[in-house]
Motif scaffolding. Structure first.
Motif, mmCIF file in Angstrom:
data_model
loop_
_atom_site.group_PDB
_atom_site.id
_atom_site.type_symbol
_atom_site.label_atom_id
_atom_site.label_comp_id
_atom_site.label_asym_id
_atom_site.label_seq_id
_atom_site.Cartn_x
_atom_site.Cartn_y
_atom_site.Cartn_z
ATOM 1 N N ASN A 149 -2.718 5.865 6.521
ATOM 2 C CA ASN A 149 -2.769 6.660 7.753
ATOM 3 C C ASN A 149 -2.330 8.117 7.577
ATOM 4 O O ASN A 149 -1.842 8.734 8.525
ATOM 5 C CB ASN A 149 -1.917 6.005 8.854
ATOM 6 N N MET A 150 -2.462 8.648 6.375
ATOM 7 C CA MET A 150 -2.064 10.045 6.166
ATOM 8 C C MET A 150 -2.935 11.015 6.957
ATOM 9 O O MET A 150 -2.570 12.176 7.161
ATOM 10 C CB MET A 150 -2.138 10.390 4.673
ATOM 11 N N GLU A 151 -4.116 10.549 7.419
ATOM 12 C CA GLU A 151 -4.980 11.413 8.216
ATOM 13 C C GLU A 151 -4.337 11.783 9.554
ATOM 14 O O GLU A 151 -4.747 12.751 10.189
ATOM 15 C CB GLU A 151 -6.333 10.734 8.456
ATOM 16 N N VAL A 177 0.852 -1.193 0.000
ATOM 17 C CA VAL A 177 0.000 0.000 0.000
ATOM 18 C C VAL A 177 0.891 1.246 0.000
ATOM 19 O O VAL A 177 2.107 1.159 0.203
ATOM 20 C CB VAL A 177 -0.941 0.040 1.226
ATOM 21 N N LEU A 178 0.258 2.400 -0.217
ATOM 22 C CA LEU A 178 0.994 3.669 -0.196
ATOM 23 C C LEU A 178 0.088 4.747 0.397
ATOM 24 O O LEU A 178 -1.117 4.771 0.146
ATOM 25 C CB LEU A 178 1.414 4.047 -1.624
ATOM 26 N N ALA A 225 -7.567 13.416 4.493
ATOM 27 C CA ALA A 225 -6.612 12.466 3.914
ATOM 28 C C ALA A 225 -6.983 11.020 4.177
ATOM 29 O O ALA A 225 -6.189 10.121 3.900
ATOM 30 C CB ALA A 225 -5.217 12.738 4.467
ATOM 31 N N ILE A 226 -8.201 10.769 4.691
ATOM 32 C CA ILE A 226 -8.600 9.397 5.019
ATOM 33 C C ILE A 226 -8.581 8.506 3.779
ATOM 34 O O ILE A 226 -8.197 7.335 3.839
ATOM 35 C CB ILE A 226 -10.007 9.394 5.668
ATOM 36 N N HIS A 227 -8.971 9.070 2.637
ATOM 37 C CA HIS A 227 -9.084 8.260 1.417
ATOM 38 C C HIS A 227 -7.839 8.330 0.532
ATOM 39 O O HIS A 227 -7.896 7.966 -0.638
ATOM 40 C CB HIS A 227 -10.316 8.712 0.624
ATOM 41 N N TRP A 228 -6.747 8.842 1.049
ATOM 42 C CA TRP A 228 -5.524 8.944 0.252
ATOM 43 C C TRP A 228 -4.827 7.597 0.083
ATOM 44 O O TRP A 228 -3.961 7.438 -0.767
ATOM 45 C CB TRP A 228 -4.536 9.930 0.898
ATOM 46 N N LYS A 229 -5.171 6.630 0.898
ATOM 47 C CA LYS A 229 -4.480 5.337 0.871
ATOM 48 C C LYS A 229 -4.681 4.642 -0.484
ATOM 49 O O LYS A 229 -5.791 4.563 -1.002
ATOM 50 C CB LYS A 229 -5.010 4.439 1.985
ATOM 51 N N ILE A 230 -3.574 4.173 -1.044
ATOM 52 C CA ILE A 230 -3.603 3.471 -2.330
ATOM 53 C C ILE A 230 -3.215 2.013 -2.102
ATOM 54 O O ILE A 230 -2.125 1.730 -1.588
ATOM 55 C CB ILE A 230 -2.613 4.117 -3.331
ATOM 56 N N THR A 231 -4.117 1.117 -2.466
ATOM 57 C CA THR A 231 -3.819 -0.319 -2.365
ATOM 58 C C THR A 231 -3.298 -0.796 -3.713
ATOM 59 O O THR A 231 -4.016 -0.783 -4.713
ATOM 60 C CB THR A 231 -5.081 -1.108 -1.976
ATOM 61 N N LEU A 232 -2.038 -1.193 -3.740
ATOM 62 C CA LEU A 232 -1.399 -1.552 -5.000
ATOM 63 C C LEU A 232 -1.770 -2.951 -5.457
ATOM 64 O O LEU A 232 -1.799 -3.232 -6.662
ATOM 65 C CB LEU A 232 0.117 -1.442 -4.859
#
Length: 242
Positions: A167-169, A163-164, A176-183
């Motif tokens: 937890n940017m929130e 992932v990338l 930033a809750i939805h910034w997580k990228i699942t590769l």
């Protein structure tokens, strides 16, 4: 007594030194303990990097302001006191605005005081230069250090967890809750890169990559000089470049 400041300041050279040529992490190899410990994710790396930038800019500016008034005998203790004051400010700011991230980073925020890169810039640059160049030097050194932290954090988070930007929130709030990228769905964690040994491996790759790029640039520059010299000799002999 401190040497006089340079009459002309090359801000481009200061930026080049901080971001690449004398990068505190890739070249000077300073501050590696927190760098290797907290770069499991991008948000951790960015949090520590921003705290380091605050301390570097503040301490460089303060040291430059007092450089002509502090006796040589108490120079270093005074610098350490200044750095510790700004580390305390960074701690309080993180407690106030990013408390969960502050708890995750833990002891590595107070340990910024012992980061040799900060004391080194205070002694080597800020104590010998005017306020503006010193503040800019602190900013560039801090940004250069932060870039390495974030790149290493992205590498470990991507390969280690698949992932990338998770937890940017913790740093940027609910936006930033939805910034997580699942590769990759169902990715099996690569434990080696999640654990500290993976940080050594990733850091080695970054240092090797920089050395390769520097070597290529050096060879390109040498070939350009040789070509320029050959053209100059041909002009002197024939009087015609073409």
């Amino acid at each position: 007594m401190s040497p006089p400041s340079k009459s002309r300041t090359d801000y481009g050279e200061i930026a080049h030194n901080g971001l690449w040529k004398n990068n505190p992490a890739l070249v000077q190899l300073l501050g590696l303990c927190p760098l290797l410990a907290v770069t499991g994710t991008v948000v951790n790396a960015l949090g520590l990097g921003l705290a380091t930038i605050i301390v570097l800019v503040g301490s460089n500016t303060s040291v430059s302001l007092i450089r002509n008034f502090v006796p040589e005998t108490v120079r270093l203790p005074a610098f350490v006191m200044i750095i510790a004051s700004f580390v305390t400010c960074a701690e309080l700011l993180m407690q106030a605005f990013t408390y969960e991230l502050y708890q995750i980073l833990g002891i590595f925020i107070p340990l910024i005081v012992t980061n040799c890169a900060i004391l080194g810039r205070a002694d080597a640059f800020a104590s010998k230069n005017a306020v503006l160049p010193s503040a800019f030097d602190g900013l560039m050194m801090g940004v250069g250090f932060t870039i390495v932290l974030v790149v290493l954090g992205a590498l470990r988070e991507t390969i280690g967890q698949g992932v990338l930007f998770s937890n940017m929130e913790l740093l940027f709030g609910e936006a930033a809750i939805h910034w997580k990228i699942t590769l990759m769905d169902g990715y099996q964690d690569f434990l080696f890169l999640i654990l500290p040994p993976g940080a050594f491996f990733g850091m080695g790759l970054l240092i090797a990559g920089k050395n390769i790029l520097d070597e290529r640039a050096k060879k390109k520059l040498q070939s350009q000089k040789i070509e320029k010299t050959a053209v100059s000799k041909r002009v002197r002999v024939t009087g015609n470049v073409g």
